[in-house]
Design a protein around this motif. Structure first.
Motif, PDB file in Angstrom:
ATOM      1  N   ARG A 107       0.826  -1.217   0.000  1.00  0.00           N
ATOM      2  CA  ARG A 107       0.000   0.000   0.000  1.00  0.00           C
ATOM      3  C   ARG A 107       0.857   1.263   0.000  1.00  0.00           C
ATOM      4  O   ARG A 107       0.493   2.247  -0.639  1.00  0.00           O
ATOM      5  N   SER A 108       1.965   1.240   0.716  1.00  0.00           N
ATOM      6  CA  SER A 108       2.829   2.428   0.726  1.00  0.00           C
ATOM      7  C   SER A 108       3.794   2.439  -0.457  1.00  0.00           C
ATOM      8  O   SER A 108       4.152   3.497  -0.958  1.00  0.00           O
ATOM      9  N   GLN A 109       4.192   1.265  -0.930  1.00  0.00           N
ATOM     10  CA  GLN A 109       5.089   1.202  -2.088  1.00  0.00           C
ATOM     11  C   GLN A 109       4.371   1.584  -3.378  1.00  0.00           C
ATOM     12  O   GLN A 109       4.934   2.268  -4.232  1.00  0.00           O
ATOM     13  N   PHE A 110       3.145   1.087  -3.518  1.00  0.00           N
ATOM     14  CA  PHE A 110       2.359   1.317  -4.725  1.00  0.00           C
ATOM     15  C   PHE A 110       0.936   1.711  -4.340  1.00  0.00           C
ATOM     16  O   PHE A 110       0.021   0.886  -4.400  1.00  0.00           O
ATOM     17  N   PRO A 111       0.718   2.961  -3.936  1.00  0.00           N
ATOM     18  CA  PRO A 111      -0.642   3.391  -3.609  1.00  0.00           C
ATOM     19  C   PRO A 111      -1.536   3.274  -4.846  1.00  0.00           C
ATOM     20  O   PRO A 111      -1.153   3.714  -5.939  1.00  0.00           O
ATOM     21  N   LEU A 112      -2.682   2.658  -4.671  1.00  0.00           N
ATOM     22  CA  LEU A 112      -3.585   2.409  -5.791  1.00  0.00           C
ATOM     23  C   LEU A 112      -4.666   3.483  -5.872  1.00  0.00           C
ATOM     24  O   LEU A 112      -5.003   4.122  -4.885  1.00  0.00           O
ATOM     25  N   SER A 113      -5.222   3.623  -7.076  1.00  0.00           N
ATOM     26  CA  SER A 113      -6.387   4.491  -7.277  1.00  0.00           C
ATOM     27  C   SER A 113      -7.422   3.699  -8.070  1.00  0.00           C
ATOM     28  O   SER A 113      -7.137   2.620  -8.583  1.00  0.00           O
ATOM     29  N   SER A 114      -8.594   4.263  -8.199  1.00  0.00           N
ATOM     30  CA  SER A 114      -9.679   3.569  -8.903  1.00  0.00           C
ATOM     31  C   SER A 114      -9.380   3.380 -10.385  1.00  0.00           C
ATOM     32  O   SER A 114     -10.033   2.576 -11.041  1.00  0.00           O
ATOM     33  N   THR A 115      -8.396   4.072 -10.928  1.00  0.00           N
ATOM     34  CA  THR A 115      -8.085   3.938 -12.359  1.00  0.00           C
ATOM     35  C   THR A 115      -7.039   2.858 -12.643  1.00  0.00           C
ATOM     36  O   THR A 115      -6.743   2.579 -13.787  1.00  0.00           O
ATOM     37  N   ASP A 116      -6.496   2.240 -11.591  1.00  0.00           N
ATOM     38  CA  ASP A 116      -5.455   1.234 -11.792  1.00  0.00           C
ATOM     39  C   ASP A 116      -6.030  -0.097 -12.271  1.00  0.00           C
ATOM     40  O   ASP A 116      -7.187  -0.426 -12.009  1.00  0.00           O
ATOM     41  N   LEU A 117      -5.173  -0.848 -12.961  1.00  0.00           N
ATOM     42  CA  LEU A 117      -5.504  -2.188 -13.440  1.00  0.00           C
ATOM     43  C   LEU A 117      -4.482  -3.156 -12.862  1.00  0.00           C
ATOM     44  O   LEU A 117      -3.272  -2.941 -12.987  1.00  0.00           O
ATOM     45  N   ILE A 118      -4.996  -4.215 -12.223  1.00  0.00           N
ATOM     46  CA  ILE A 118      -4.131  -5.261 -11.671  1.00  0.00           C
ATOM     47  C   ILE A 118      -4.524  -6.583 -12.333  1.00  0.00           C
ATOM     48  O   ILE A 118      -5.693  -6.959 -12.330  1.00  0.00           O
ATOM     49  N   LEU A 119      -3.548  -7.281 -12.875  1.00  0.00           N
ATOM     50  CA  LEU A 119      -3.752  -8.615 -13.430  1.00  0.00           C
ATOM     51  C   LEU A 119      -3.120  -9.606 -12.460  1.00  0.00           C
ATOM     52  O   LEU A 119      -2.026  -9.372 -11.957  1.00  0.00           O
ATOM     53  N   ILE A 120      -3.832 -10.706 -12.207  1.00  0.00           N
ATOM     54  CA  ILE A 120      -3.457 -11.591 -11.110  1.00  0.00           C
ATOM     55  C   ILE A 120      -3.483 -13.055 -11.539  1.00  0.00           C
ATOM     56  O   ILE A 120      -4.384 -13.505 -12.252  1.00  0.00           O
ATOM     57  N   SER A 121      -2.534 -13.809 -11.015  1.00  0.00           N
ATOM     58  CA  SER A 121      -2.495 -15.257 -11.194  1.00  0.00           C
ATOM     59  C   SER A 121      -3.661 -15.899 -10.444  1.00  0.00           C
ATOM     60  O   SER A 121      -4.030 -15.443  -9.361  1.00  0.00           O
ATOM     61  N   PRO A 122      -4.235 -16.973 -10.986  1.00  0.00           N
ATOM     62  CA  PRO A 122      -5.366 -17.647 -10.327  1.00  0.00           C
ATOM     63  C   PRO A 122      -4.945 -18.596  -9.201  1.00  0.00           C
ATOM     64  O   PRO A 122      -5.221 -19.784  -9.217  1.00  0.00           O
ATOM     65  N   MET A 123      -4.244 -18.037  -8.229  1.00  0.00           N
ATOM     66  CA  MET A 123      -3.790 -18.804  -7.075  1.00  0.00           C
ATOM     67  C   MET A 123      -4.181 -18.040  -5.813  1.00  0.00           C
ATOM     68  O   MET A 123      -4.114 -16.811  -5.782  1.00  0.00           O
TER      69      MET A 123
ATOM     70  N   ILE B 115      -5.600  -7.821  -0.096  1.00  0.00           N
ATOM     71  CA  ILE B 115      -5.103  -7.028   1.030  1.00  0.00           C
ATOM     72  C   ILE B 115      -4.548  -5.686   0.543  1.00  0.00           C
ATOM     73  O   ILE B 115      -4.854  -4.635   1.097  1.00  0.00           O
ATOM     74  N   TRP B 116      -3.731  -5.713  -0.504  1.00  0.00           N
ATOM     75  CA  TRP B 116      -3.114  -4.501  -1.043  1.00  0.00           C
ATOM     76  C   TRP B 116      -4.166  -3.493  -1.502  1.00  0.00           C
ATOM     77  O   TRP B 116      -4.059  -2.306  -1.258  1.00  0.00           O
ATOM     78  N   SER B 117      -5.218  -3.968  -2.152  1.00  0.00           N
ATOM     79  CA  SER B 117      -6.207  -3.076  -2.761  1.00  0.00           C
ATOM     80  C   SER B 117      -7.422  -2.806  -1.869  1.00  0.00           C
ATOM     81  O   SER B 117      -8.388  -2.191  -2.321  1.00  0.00           O
ATOM     82  N   GLU B 118      -7.376  -3.241  -0.608  1.00  0.00           N
ATOM     83  CA  GLU B 118      -8.524  -3.063   0.284  1.00  0.00           C
ATOM     84  C   GLU B 118      -8.985  -1.599   0.302  1.00  0.00           C
ATOM     85  O   GLU B 118      -8.193  -0.677   0.494  1.00  0.00           O
ATOM     86  N   GLY B 119     -10.279  -1.409   0.045  1.00  0.00           N
ATOM     87  CA  GLY B 119     -10.861  -0.071   0.054  1.00  0.00           C
ATOM     88  C   GLY B 119     -10.705   0.701  -1.250  1.00  0.00           C
ATOM     89  O   GLY B 119     -11.232   1.798  -1.384  1.00  0.00           O
ATOM     90  N   ILE B 120      -9.992   0.138  -2.212  1.00  0.00           N
ATOM     91  CA  ILE B 120      -9.801   0.792  -3.520  1.00  0.00           C
ATOM     92  C   ILE B 120     -10.553  -0.026  -4.566  1.00  0.00           C
ATOM     93  O   ILE B 120     -10.321  -1.219  -4.712  1.00  0.00           O
ATOM     94  N   HIS B 121     -11.431   0.612  -5.287  1.00  0.00           N
ATOM     95  CA  HIS B 121     -12.229  -0.102  -6.286  1.00  0.00           C
ATOM     96  C   HIS B 121     -11.596   0.019  -7.663  1.00  0.00           C
ATOM     97  O   HIS B 121     -12.160   0.609  -8.584  1.00  0.00           O
ATOM     98  N   CYS B 122     -10.399  -0.566  -7.793  1.00  0.00           N
ATOM     99  CA  CYS B 122      -9.738  -0.597  -9.091  1.00  0.00           C
ATOM    100  C   CYS B 122     -10.102  -1.904  -9.792  1.00  0.00           C
ATOM    101  O   CYS B 122     -10.692  -2.798  -9.197  1.00  0.00           O
TER     102      CYS B 122
END
Length: 192
Positions: free
Chosen positions: A40-56, A65-72
């Motif tokens: 969260r402090s290294q990479f603060p997220l905003s609603s315009t961000d896109l995160i691609l994730i492995s299915p694990m 956990i990282w994006s908690e409270g951010i609707h990206c």
């Protein structure tokens, strides 16, 4: 386009090597959860961000956990699933690296989208773990061009040490080794 590859936090499958590699569907440890919070402090997220994730579970929990409270936008893709590095065709996929089923992801991680692009359908069952290098480069090219087609200047990709190193080797065209693996929640930026 800037790609920010991030390795998941510490997973249960790494706590008692090599025995813990036989753990199915390993979650983050308490240490892994703390590491995810540190993003969260290294990479603060905003609603315009896109995160691609492995299915694990461990990558999904890291992003949750990282994006908690951010609707990206968070998209789960089989093209970020675990990948052996270097490739050894005689090796088998370890229990800790078996993909979660789409239905399980939909039920447990409701804020995440499932990649339903036509070119990804067959990869949901087999993943990219044992894909020969010449086939991986074709898939990597298609996947990275799809990333570019999103129009985003920066995309976060949360994945695994071998997968990240495979993509990095493909993009940079430099020979890499296991010594180039990112540490837990380690990250690197690559332009594509």
């Amino acid at each position: 386009m800037e790609l920010v590859f991030i390795r998941h936090g510490q997973g249960e499958h790494t706590t008692d090597l090599p025995n813990s590699l036989n753990t199915r569907d390993p979650a983050l440890t308490n240490q892994g959860k703390k590491q995810a919070v540190s993003l969260r402090s290294q990479f603060p997220l905003s609603s315009t961000d896109l995160i691609l994730i492995s299915p694990m579970r461990r990558t999904l929990q890291t992003v949750e956990i990282w994006s908690e409270g951010i609707h990206c936008r968070k998209i789960v893709s089989p093209f970020l699933s675990p990948r052996m590095f270097p490739q050894k065709q005689e090796w088998t996929t370890l229990p800790c690296d078996e993909l979660l089923a789409k239905e399980k992801i939909k039920n447990e991680f409701k804020d995440f989208e499932i990649d339903v692009e036509e070119f990804s359908k067959e990869w949901w069952t087999k993943g990219i773990n044992k894909l020969p290098e010449q086939e991986f480069v074709l898939i990597a090219d298609v996947f990275l061009n799809w990333c570019k087609s999103t129009g985003k200047n920066r995309i976060y990709l949360v994945s695994h040490d071998g997968t990240i190193t495979s993509y990095r080797q493909f993009i940079t065209e430099k020979k890499l080794s296991r010594n180039d693996f990112p540490k837990e929640v380690g990250w690197l930026k690559v332009n594509w």
